[in-house]
Design a protein around this motif. Structure first.
Motif, PDB file in Angstrom:
ATOM      1  N   SER A  77       0.806  -1.225   0.000  1.00  0.00           N
ATOM      2  CA  SER A  77       0.000   0.000   0.000  1.00  0.00           C
ATOM      3  C   SER A  77       0.837   1.272   0.000  1.00  0.00           C
ATOM      4  O   SER A  77       0.307   2.367   0.221  1.00  0.00           O
ATOM      5  CB  SER A  77      -0.929  -0.028   1.216  1.00  0.00           C
ATOM      6  OG  SER A  77      -0.226  -0.394   2.395  1.00  0.00           O
ATOM      7  N   LYS A  78       2.127   1.148  -0.271  1.00  0.00           N
ATOM      8  CA  LYS A  78       3.001   2.340  -0.239  1.00  0.00           C
ATOM      9  C   LYS A  78       2.465   3.441  -1.172  1.00  0.00           C
ATOM     10  O   LYS A  78       1.997   3.128  -2.267  1.00  0.00           O
ATOM     11  CB  LYS A  78       4.436   1.958  -0.630  1.00  0.00           C
ATOM     12  CG  LYS A  78       4.599   1.446  -2.037  1.00  0.00           C
ATOM     13  CD  LYS A  78       6.021   0.926  -2.266  1.00  0.00           C
ATOM     14  CE  LYS A  78       6.198   0.511  -3.710  1.00  0.00           C
ATOM     15  NZ  LYS A  78       7.341  -0.380  -3.908  1.00  0.00           N
ATOM     16  N   THR A  79       2.535   4.647  -0.703  1.00  0.00           N
ATOM     17  CA  THR A  79       2.060   5.882  -1.357  1.00  0.00           C
ATOM     18  C   THR A  79       0.535   5.977  -1.455  1.00  0.00           C
ATOM     19  O   THR A  79      -0.007   6.990  -1.906  1.00  0.00           O
ATOM     20  CB  THR A  79       2.627   6.118  -2.791  1.00  0.00           C
ATOM     21  OG1 THR A  79       1.917   5.295  -3.731  1.00  0.00           O
ATOM     22  CG2 THR A  79       4.116   5.837  -2.887  1.00  0.00           C
TER      23      THR A  79
ATOM     24  N   THR B 279      13.593 -11.762  -2.087  1.00  0.00           N
ATOM     25  CA  THR B 279      14.321 -11.152  -3.192  1.00  0.00           C
ATOM     26  C   THR B 279      13.407 -10.248  -4.007  1.00  0.00           C
ATOM     27  O   THR B 279      12.183 -10.422  -4.009  1.00  0.00           O
ATOM     28  CB  THR B 279      14.975 -12.197  -4.122  1.00  0.00           C
ATOM     29  OG1 THR B 279      16.004 -11.539  -4.897  1.00  0.00           O
ATOM     30  CG2 THR B 279      13.986 -12.842  -5.086  1.00  0.00           C
ATOM     31  N   ILE B 280      14.024  -9.272  -4.651  1.00  0.00           N
ATOM     32  CA  ILE B 280      13.334  -8.420  -5.612  1.00  0.00           C
ATOM     33  C   ILE B 280      13.911  -8.768  -6.979  1.00  0.00           C
ATOM     34  O   ILE B 280      15.093  -8.549  -7.225  1.00  0.00           O
ATOM     35  CB  ILE B 280      13.563  -6.927  -5.314  1.00  0.00           C
ATOM     36  CG1 ILE B 280      13.114  -6.587  -3.883  1.00  0.00           C
ATOM     37  CG2 ILE B 280      12.834  -6.058  -6.342  1.00  0.00           C
ATOM     38  CD1 ILE B 280      13.427  -5.148  -3.470  1.00  0.00           C
ATOM     39  N   ALA B 281      13.097  -9.330  -7.836  1.00  0.00           N
ATOM     40  CA  ALA B 281      13.568  -9.698  -9.177  1.00  0.00           C
ATOM     41  C   ALA B 281      13.554  -8.453 -10.059  1.00  0.00           C
ATOM     42  O   ALA B 281      12.873  -7.475  -9.751  1.00  0.00           O
ATOM     43  CB  ALA B 281      12.673 -10.789  -9.752  1.00  0.00           C
TER      44      ALA B 281
ATOM     45  N   GLY C   1       1.547  -4.649  -5.298  1.00  0.00           N
ATOM     46  CA  GLY C   1       1.130  -3.261  -5.129  1.00  0.00           C
ATOM     47  C   GLY C   1       0.254  -2.796  -6.276  1.00  0.00           C
ATOM     48  O   GLY C   1      -0.970  -2.719  -6.174  1.00  0.00           O
ATOM     49  N   THR C   2       0.897  -2.500  -7.400  1.00  0.00           N
ATOM     50  CA  THR C   2       0.204  -1.960  -8.571  1.00  0.00           C
ATOM     51  C   THR C   2      -0.997  -2.815  -8.996  1.00  0.00           C
ATOM     52  O   THR C   2      -2.038  -2.272  -9.367  1.00  0.00           O
ATOM     53  CB  THR C   2       1.196  -1.867  -9.758  1.00  0.00           C
ATOM     54  OG1 THR C   2       2.404  -1.274  -9.280  1.00  0.00           O
ATOM     55  CG2 THR C   2       0.639  -1.021 -10.873  1.00  0.00           C
ATOM     56  N   GLY C   3      -0.850  -4.111  -8.946  1.00  0.00           N
ATOM     57  CA  GLY C   3      -1.920  -5.015  -9.377  1.00  0.00           C
ATOM     58  C   GLY C   3      -3.190  -4.873  -8.554  1.00  0.00           C
ATOM     59  O   GLY C   3      -4.279  -5.234  -9.012  1.00  0.00           O
TER      60      GLY C   3
ATOM     61  N   GLU D 233       4.704  -2.061   3.423  1.00  0.00           N
ATOM     62  CA  GLU D 233       5.112  -0.671   3.201  1.00  0.00           C
ATOM     63  C   GLU D 233       6.621  -0.656   3.060  1.00  0.00           C
ATOM     64  O   GLU D 233       7.304  -1.497   3.640  1.00  0.00           O
ATOM     65  CB  GLU D 233       4.727   0.194   4.411  1.00  0.00           C
ATOM     66  CG  GLU D 233       3.235   0.497   4.509  1.00  0.00           C
ATOM     67  CD  GLU D 233       2.744   1.488   3.450  1.00  0.00           C
ATOM     68  OE1 GLU D 233       3.576   2.259   2.922  1.00  0.00           O
ATOM     69  OE2 GLU D 233       1.540   1.477   3.151  1.00  0.00           O
ATOM     70  N   ASN D 234       7.169   0.307   2.298  1.00  0.00           N
ATOM     71  CA  ASN D 234       8.620   0.304   2.319  1.00  0.00           C
ATOM     72  C   ASN D 234       9.284   1.463   3.013  1.00  0.00           C
ATOM     73  O   ASN D 234      10.491   1.503   3.088  1.00  0.00           O
ATOM     74  CB  ASN D 234       9.287  -0.047   0.990  1.00  0.00           C
ATOM     75  CG  ASN D 234       8.908   0.783  -0.145  1.00  0.00           C
ATOM     76  OD1 ASN D 234       7.968   1.551  -0.016  1.00  0.00           O
ATOM     77  ND2 ASN D 234       9.615   0.625  -1.236  1.00  0.00           N
ATOM     78  N   LYS D 235       8.490   2.327   3.619  1.00  0.00           N
ATOM     79  CA  LYS D 235       9.096   3.386   4.428  1.00  0.00           C
ATOM     80  C   LYS D 235       8.583   3.296   5.868  1.00  0.00           C
ATOM     81  O   LYS D 235       7.394   3.079   6.107  1.00  0.00           O
ATOM     82  CB  LYS D 235       8.742   4.747   3.850  1.00  0.00           C
ATOM     83  CG  LYS D 235       9.336   4.992   2.468  1.00  0.00           C
ATOM     84  CD  LYS D 235       9.642   6.473   2.285  1.00  0.00           C
ATOM     85  CE  LYS D 235      10.506   6.720   1.066  1.00  0.00           C
ATOM     86  NZ  LYS D 235       9.712   6.885  -0.155  1.00  0.00           N
TER      87      LYS D 235
HETATM   88  C1  LIG Z   1       6.789  -1.575  -4.307  1.00  0.00           C
HETATM   89  C2  LIG Z   1       7.259  -2.930  -3.950  1.00  0.00           C
HETATM   90  C3  LIG Z   1       6.515  -4.064  -4.280  1.00  0.00           C
HETATM   91  C4  LIG Z   1       5.234  -4.024  -5.083  1.00  0.00           C
HETATM   92  O1  LIG Z   1       5.518  -3.713  -6.412  1.00  0.00           O
HETATM   93  P1  LIG Z   1       4.397  -3.817  -7.557  1.00  0.00           P
HETATM   94  O2  LIG Z   1       5.175  -4.037  -8.798  1.00  0.00           O
HETATM   95  O3  LIG Z   1       3.667  -2.530  -7.540  1.00  0.00           O
HETATM   96  O4  LIG Z   1       3.526  -4.975  -7.227  1.00  0.00           O
HETATM   97  C5  LIG Z   1       6.994  -5.295  -3.862  1.00  0.00           C
HETATM   98  N1  LIG Z   1       8.150  -5.411  -3.162  1.00  0.00           N
HETATM   99  C6  LIG Z   1       8.885  -4.346  -2.825  1.00  0.00           C
HETATM  100  C7  LIG Z   1      10.145  -4.547  -2.054  1.00  0.00           C
HETATM  101  C8  LIG Z   1       8.475  -3.072  -3.210  1.00  0.00           C
HETATM  102  O5  LIG Z   1       9.230  -2.015  -2.872  1.00  0.00           O
END
Ligand SMILES: *Cc1c(COP(=O)(O)O)cnc(C)c1O
Length: 231
Positions: A33-35, A159-161, A219-221, A54-56
């Motif tokens: 839900s960030k932003t 991980t973040i791909a 998030g976006t989805g 959230e990332n902050k």
């Molecule tokens: C923003 C974020 C997401 C969600 O990204 P979307 O592409 O909008 O689904 C997932 N993981 C991290 C670490 C993020 O910062």
């Protein structure tokens, strides 16, 4: 409509679980839900969502304070050591631990608060240099070092791909994270659990589920595109 998006994501997660022979209950959907405003969060809560990412730190604590306490909060973004104190006791998991120094700060604040904080180790499996995260090669030694901390509990990997139009191209990274978790599990390190694999975002969560994700961060989805200009 946010609620329609949420239901669609739910439907696709369910299908990905079926396709890969997994139980829907083995995969947690984290609504990122960030932003996004509280009103958007309330809209997905109406659909049954209770787990948010959230990332902050400041945004997490503001929303934590403003919403009912039965929600589960995940810090998924990079965490600065001087901000750790504000989130201790408020998160179900901190997904983004990638250094001993950060883990030691979490230990210190958790000890003061007399809680144990669940963390995941963020691994940079793709090797993109714009990302935070420890390298796969350094992960085992970092896990061992952090495992001695009494108020920090390692529960898995995150991980973040890379951003991609083709989710299949990220399959190798998800597979690599799972294999790394299997290797670490085999070492039977005290105070370390490798149950959780936090991987998969809007563009690739179905592939991540097929590769063993236990948490997907969408998030976006769900909430639609983010407007960073507004904040
Ligand atoms: C923003 C974020 C997401 C969600 O990204 P979307 O592409 O909008 O689904 C997932 N993981 C991290 C670490 C993020 O910062």
């Amino acid at each position: 409509m946010i609620s329609d998006n949420y239901k669609e994501v739910e439907r696709r997660i369910k299908r990905a679980c079926e396709v890969s022979g997994r139980n829907r209950t083995d995969v947690k959907l984290i609504s990122v839900s960030k932003t996004k405003p509280i009103s958007d969060i309330k809209e997905v809560m109406e659909c049954g969502a209770a787990v948010f990412g959230e990332n902050k730190v400041q945004e997490l604590t503001e929303k934590y304070d403003a919403l009912p306490k039965n929600l589960e909060w995940h810090l998924i973004g990079h965490l600065q050591r001087n901000k750790v104190k504000y989130i201790i006791g408020k998160t179900a998991f901190i997904h983004s631990v990638d250094s001993l120094r950060l883990a030691e700060q979490i230990e210190e604040e958790s000890r003061k608060a007399d809680v144990v904080t669940n963390i995941l180790i963020e691994v940079n499996v793709s090797g993109e240099d714009t990302k935070f995260g420890v390298s796969p090669e350094e992960t085992v030694s970092l896990v061992k070092e952090i495992s001695s901390l009494q108020h920090v509990h390692i529960c898995g990997l995150m991980t973040i791909a890379p951003y991609t139009e083709d989710p299949e191209s990220n399959r190798i990274y998800f597979k690599k994270l799972r294999e790394l978790a299997v290797d670490i599990r085999a070492k039977n390190i005290d105070n370390v659990n490798m149950r959780e694999l936090s991987m998969g975002m809007t563009g690739d969560y179905e592939v991540a589920i097929e590769e063993g994700a236990t948490m997907v961060r969408v998030g976006t989805g769900i909430f639609g595109a983010r407007d960073y200009q507004q904040r």
